[in-house]
Design a protein around this motif. Structure first.
Motif, mmCIF file in Angstrom:
data_model
loop_
_atom_site.group_PDB
_atom_site.id
_atom_site.type_symbol
_atom_site.label_atom_id
_atom_site.label_comp_id
_atom_site.label_asym_id
_atom_site.label_seq_id
_atom_site.Cartn_x
_atom_site.Cartn_y
_atom_site.Cartn_z
ATOM 1 N N ALA A 55 3.949 9.748 -1.033
ATOM 2 C CA ALA A 55 3.926 8.677 -0.065
ATOM 3 C C ALA A 55 5.010 7.640 -0.089
ATOM 4 O O ALA A 55 5.960 7.739 -1.116
ATOM 5 C CB ALA A 55 2.537 7.867 0.256
ATOM 6 N N TYR A 56 5.221 6.894 0.741
ATOM 7 C CA TYR A 56 6.342 5.684 0.890
ATOM 8 C C TYR A 56 5.836 4.752 1.454
ATOM 9 O O TYR A 56 5.100 4.723 2.217
ATOM 10 C CB TYR A 56 7.876 6.347 1.466
ATOM 11 C CG TYR A 56 7.770 6.386 2.756
ATOM 12 C CD1 TYR A 56 8.576 5.413 3.388
ATOM 13 C CD2 TYR A 56 7.288 7.348 3.577
ATOM 14 C CE1 TYR A 56 8.467 5.395 4.824
ATOM 15 C CE2 TYR A 56 7.129 7.403 4.855
ATOM 16 C CZ TYR A 56 7.838 6.642 5.726
ATOM 17 O OH TYR A 56 8.174 6.649 7.002
ATOM 18 N N GLY A 57 6.546 3.511 1.483
ATOM 19 C CA GLY A 57 6.145 2.229 1.729
ATOM 20 C C GLY A 57 6.974 1.132 1.477
ATOM 21 O O GLY A 57 7.781 1.064 0.538
ATOM 22 N N ASP A 58 6.978 -0.173 2.287
ATOM 23 C CA ASP A 58 7.814 -0.983 2.343
ATOM 24 C C ASP A 58 7.446 -1.726 0.700
ATOM 25 O O ASP A 58 6.300 -2.443 0.634
ATOM 26 C CB ASP A 58 7.493 -2.077 3.250
ATOM 27 C CG ASP A 58 8.470 -3.223 3.209
ATOM 28 O OD1 ASP A 58 9.314 -3.292 2.106
ATOM 29 O OD2 ASP A 58 8.199 -4.061 3.860
ATOM 30 N N ASN A 59 8.476 -1.593 -0.194
ATOM 31 C CA ASN A 59 8.161 -2.394 -1.496
ATOM 32 C C ASN A 59 6.908 -2.089 -2.132
ATOM 33 O O ASN A 59 6.298 -2.728 -2.983
ATOM 34 C CB ASN A 59 8.165 -4.024 -1.208
ATOM 35 C CG ASN A 59 8.582 -4.546 -2.781
ATOM 36 O OD1 ASN A 59 9.520 -3.886 -3.522
ATOM 37 N ND2 ASN A 59 8.123 -5.869 -2.805
#
Length: 460
Positions: free
Chosen positions: A331-335
């Motif tokens: 997954a990915y995400g802001d900071n």
């Protein structure tokens, strides 16, 4: 103790004209007697031959010869032509901890052709494809390391015997009491033009991180290899052990090798950045497509960024810092440091890599996977700011977030099944890598561990 070179101008900048003549003057000025002609095997292990300085011209024309059959993962036999490392003057670098010596890298050639199993060639091929599109891939690699020693009983312990805090991250004594090592590392890196901007004591006892500026992908990979050489030799000169082992113990935070990435055009514009991004992450459509490629190929990519049996002792589920900060969630995400891809703003950080990865192969694989996302116009999944460590299996499934492979064997299965990398990096390379790593996995399972003896000696 070996005296360091001065931090005075010791940086070689290859001129466009009279490069060989200027190189000789540079080497003469620094009293260099020998040049280490270097390349890496499939593991990323640094291999060298020492050549007297007067042989520089022949290193750049005919190259230094090696028996390819003796090199791990090069898939060569005794009757094959010689492997030749043809040096590139732009890579000429002093070895500040070893006065009188410099090193040089270049193109591995077999039968007058760049050898496709040479890891540096693999990355060079990927960057060449980008150059044809007017693009360059920039990376900032963040190496973590353990500074260790053996105690009177032969047990491996932190080099600083006072480094015993339960939570030693950023502890000031961790810096001051290891200042000798850190200062000599700073001098060695600065001497050859690497701009160090941050040094800290990391989350484990005896663990440190030293960050230096980003650069073009091939130069960054060269820089990491130089960093590893410097760290090991500076530590050795102090009677210490420098280790990039991904995981020292079940209760020790592991050594990561996070990769910050951006794609720039011919005008040096970061095309991953878009200030108008409604998410607030500062990403362009191109960046989201690149992320989509990374997510798409994540399981197979893990084998190349986490290539050792020990890597998967680091990639474990648990609360950050107890026992690992390493993300296992695709997954990915802001900071979001609990995701495999973090967005610091306007660039991408891939967090799964560790100290055992071959930086050339790992970077080449990241470029290939990301550019596949761009070429196929893939759409990135939804970004998440949630702490994945806190979620149940059912909650992760609801978010459509899966986990990375649990061990090297699973990662190799994923690499074998994802035929994209055979096409992108070369079928022979991937086959050789898988064969080498399958052998490592088999050897690991033949070893009877202390855990097994302690657990089962009188159990049955």
């Amino acid at each position: 103790m070996t005296q360091m070179l001065s931090v005075e101008p010791s940086i070689w900048v290859c001129p466009k004209e009279n490069a060989l003549e200027e190189a000789h003057l540079f080497l003469e000025r620094h009293k260099i007697k020998y040049i280490l002609a270097q390349f890496v095997d499939l593991h990323g292990g640094i291999k060298s031959k020492a050549a007297p300085v007067h042989c520089l011209k022949s290193l750049t024309t005919s190259g230094a010869g090696f028996a390819g059959a003796a090199i791990l993962g090069f898939d060569m036999t005794p009757q094959d032509p010689e492997y030749l490392m043809v040096a590139d003057l732009k890579t000429l670098t002093l070895l500040p901890w070893l006065p009188g010596y410099a090193c040089i890298r270049g193109t591995g050639m077999v039968a007058d052709t760049p050898y496709p199993l040479d890891p540096r060639n693999v990355l060079a091929a990927q960057t060449a494809k980008l150059k044809e599109q007017g693009l360059r891939f920039m990376t900032g690699l963040e190496p973590e390391l353990y500074l260790l020693k053996r105690d009177e009983n032969g047990k491996v312990v932190p080099f600083d015997s006072t480094d015993t805090l339960a939570k030693p991250a950023y502890d000031y004594q961790g810096i001051t009491r290891n200042a000798k090592f850190l200062e000599q590392m700073y001098e060695a890196l600065s001497c050859v033009g690497l701009k160090v901007y941050q040094i800290d004591h990391e989350d484990a006892n005896g663990q440190f991180e030293m960050n230096f500026d980003f650069d073009e992908a091939l130069k960054s990979a060269d820089n990491i290899q130089f960093f590893k050489m410097a760290a090991k030799e500076v530590a050795n000169n102090m009677g210490a052990i420098c280790s990039f082992l991904p995981k020292l113990s079940s209760t020790t935070t592991g050594n990561g090798m996070h990769m910050h990435c951006s794609l720039v055009d011919e005008a040096d514009n970061n095309i991953f950045h878009d200030a108008s991004d409604p998410s607030g992450m500062g990403l362009s459509k191109t960046a989201y497509q690149f992320i989509a490629g990374i997510i798409e190929h994540a399981p197979a990519l893990t084998a190349l960024l986490c290539p050792s049996v020990n890597s998967y002792k680091r990639l474990v589920l648990g609360t950050p810092g107890s026992p690992s900060w390493a993300p296992v969630f695709i997954a990915y995400g802001d900071n979001n440091r609990s995701a495999m891809v973090r967005i610091p703003y306007g660039r991408i950080e891939i967090r799964i890599g560790d100290g055992s990865m071959n930086p050339y192969l790992a970077t080449a694989a990241v470029i290939a996977a990301g550019m596949d996302g761009i070429a196929r116009n893939l759409e990135a999944p939804e970004a998440h700011a949630v702490n994945f460590y806190d979620l149940s299996k059912a909650q992760l499934e609801e978010l459509n977030v899966s986990c990375l492979p649990k061990n090297l064997s699973e990662a190799l299965d994923a690499l074998e099944n994802d035929t994209f990398f055979e096409h992108a990096l070369g079928q022979r390379l991937i086959s050789s890598f898988i064969r080498l790593k399958r052998q490592e996995w088999t050897e690991y399972h033949h070893v009877v561990s202390d855990w097994e003896v302690n657990r089962y000696l009188t159990f049955y």
